[in-house]
Design a protein around this motif. Structure first.
Motif, PDB file in Angstrom:
ATOM      1  N   HIS A   1       0.815  -1.218   0.000  1.00  0.00           N
ATOM      2  CA  HIS A   1       0.000   0.000   0.000  1.00  0.00           C
ATOM      3  C   HIS A   1       0.850   1.271   0.000  1.00  0.00           C
TER       4      HIS A   1
ATOM      5  N   VAL B   1      -0.532   4.119  -2.458  1.00  0.00           N
ATOM      6  CA  VAL B   1      -1.738   4.807  -2.002  1.00  0.00           C
ATOM      7  C   VAL B   1      -1.452   5.622  -0.747  1.00  0.00           C
TER       8      VAL B   1
ATOM      9  N   TYR C   1       1.350   7.240  -0.078  1.00  0.00           N
ATOM     10  CA  TYR C   1       1.991   8.477  -0.506  1.00  0.00           C
ATOM     11  C   TYR C   1       1.062   9.348  -1.345  1.00  0.00           C
ATOM     12  N   SER C   2       0.004   8.761  -1.912  1.00  0.00           N
ATOM     13  CA  SER C   2      -0.894   9.527  -2.777  1.00  0.00           C
ATOM     14  C   SER C   2      -1.689  10.576  -2.029  1.00  0.00           C
ATOM     15  N   VAL C   3      -1.798  10.452  -0.717  1.00  0.00           N
ATOM     16  CA  VAL C   3      -2.600  11.412   0.060  1.00  0.00           C
ATOM     17  C   VAL C   3      -1.744  12.478   0.738  1.00  0.00           C
ATOM     18  N   VAL C   4      -0.426  12.465   0.472  1.00  0.00           N
ATOM     19  CA  VAL C   4       0.470  13.463   1.058  1.00  0.00           C
ATOM     20  C   VAL C   4       0.255  14.813   0.375  1.00  0.00           C
ATOM     21  N   LYS C   5       0.339  15.903   1.134  1.00  0.00           N
ATOM     22  CA  LYS C   5       0.182  17.239   0.566  1.00  0.00           C
ATOM     23  C   LYS C   5       1.236  17.489  -0.518  1.00  0.00           C
ATOM     24  N   ASP C   6       0.852  18.243  -1.542  1.00  0.00           N
ATOM     25  CA  ASP C   6       1.753  18.499  -2.667  1.00  0.00           C
ATOM     26  C   ASP C   6       3.064  19.133  -2.197  1.00  0.00           C
TER      27      ASP C   6
END
Length: 282
Positions: A265, A268, A270-275
């Motif tokens: 996972h 996914v 890392y996909s929710v980390v702030k830009d």
């Protein structure tokens, strides 16, 4: 030099064996138990080297009183062994509210309060060890032990945190994880009325193995007690001490499986980390 120990749950099983071994080699032991008189034979044999306190660890006020009394009587306590335990053997639906409360109050809250009661004394004397007894079930799971696991996973998380907090005071914390051992604990497991819906499930299979005597108990209680004493004598302070082939194998398998699932996972996660964090990491 003799070592002074404080041990909960000494009327039988591992606590009793450890107490016997320590007294036989000349150490002092503050032993607590719920049944007065269960250690009278050892008191007659070893005299003042055995201090006995009646204690139910679910009584928070009593925990603090007995711990204070033990330190006052013995002066210094080098090792605190949180050993008292309570086991419920039932599926999640089968256990009663009172059984759930008892296992949490004993294994989790009781152990927490023993640590909280001992720490001011250990800090004041500038040294000490805490041994938190759990099981393989503190890191892996088996059907019919959900509430036992809830308490043991909880106390392992607590102990791991405490280890970080108390290290600056010269106090060590080790989580001791014995595997399945013929100490009488299995026979003392509290059960509940069986629900037929669970007969053909993993819960039913484990129940039949336990009641039918085919549940494997591969470890030697005397050797476990000896390994704990050897650890303290060595001065080593590992965070965890697995004891038993089942503990080592089952916990390792659980950790490997959990790590594989965790790694699966990564994207996914890392996909929710702030830009802004992604840019900073890059």
């Amino acid at each position: 030099m003799a070592t002074t120990w404080f041990i909960t749950g000494t009327s039988s099983g591992f606590g009793r064996l450890l107490t016997e071994r320590l007294l036989a080699r000349g150490d002092r032991v503050a032993a607590t138990l719920r049944r007065p008189g269960a250690l009278d034979d050892l008191r007659a044999q070893h005299g003042d080297r055995l201090w006995i306190g009646t204690l139910d660890v679910t009584d928070t006020a009593a925990v603090h009183r007995v711990v204070d009394d033990a330190f006052a009587a013995l002066g210094t306590i080098d090792v605190v062994v949180n050993n008292a335990g309570y086991g419920v053997f039932a599926s999640v639906e089968e256990a009663s509210d009172d059984q759930i409360r008892q296992v949490v109050d004993t294994n989790l809250l009781g152990s927490i309060h023993v640590v909280r009661a001992a720490l001011p004394h250990l800090r004041a004397q500038g040294h000490g060890r805490i041994l938190q007894v759990t099981t393989a079930g503190g890191q892996t799971t088996y059907p019919n032990f959900a509430y036992y696991h809830a308490s043991k996973w909880g106390i392992e998380g607590f102990a791991e945190t405490v280890a970080q907090e108390i290290a600056p005071f010269g106090i060590g914390m080790t989580i001791v994880e014995p595997g399945a051992t013929p100490t009488g604990f299995g026979g003392a497991l509290v059960t509940a009325p069986v629900m037929p819906e669970y007969e053909d499930t993993p819960a039913g299979e484990v129940r039949r193995a336990l009641t039918g005597g085919t549940f494997t108990l591969p470890n030697d209680a005397e050797k476990i007690a000896g390994a704990v004493v050897d650890l303290v004598d060595s001065g080593a302070t590992p965070l965890r001490l697995p004891l038993g082939s089942d503990t080592y194998d089952d916990v390792r398998a659980s950790l490997v499986a959990r790590l594989a699932e965790h790694d699966a996972h990564r994207d996914v996660a890392y996909s929710v980390v702030k830009d802004s964090e992604v840019t900073a990491r890059a």
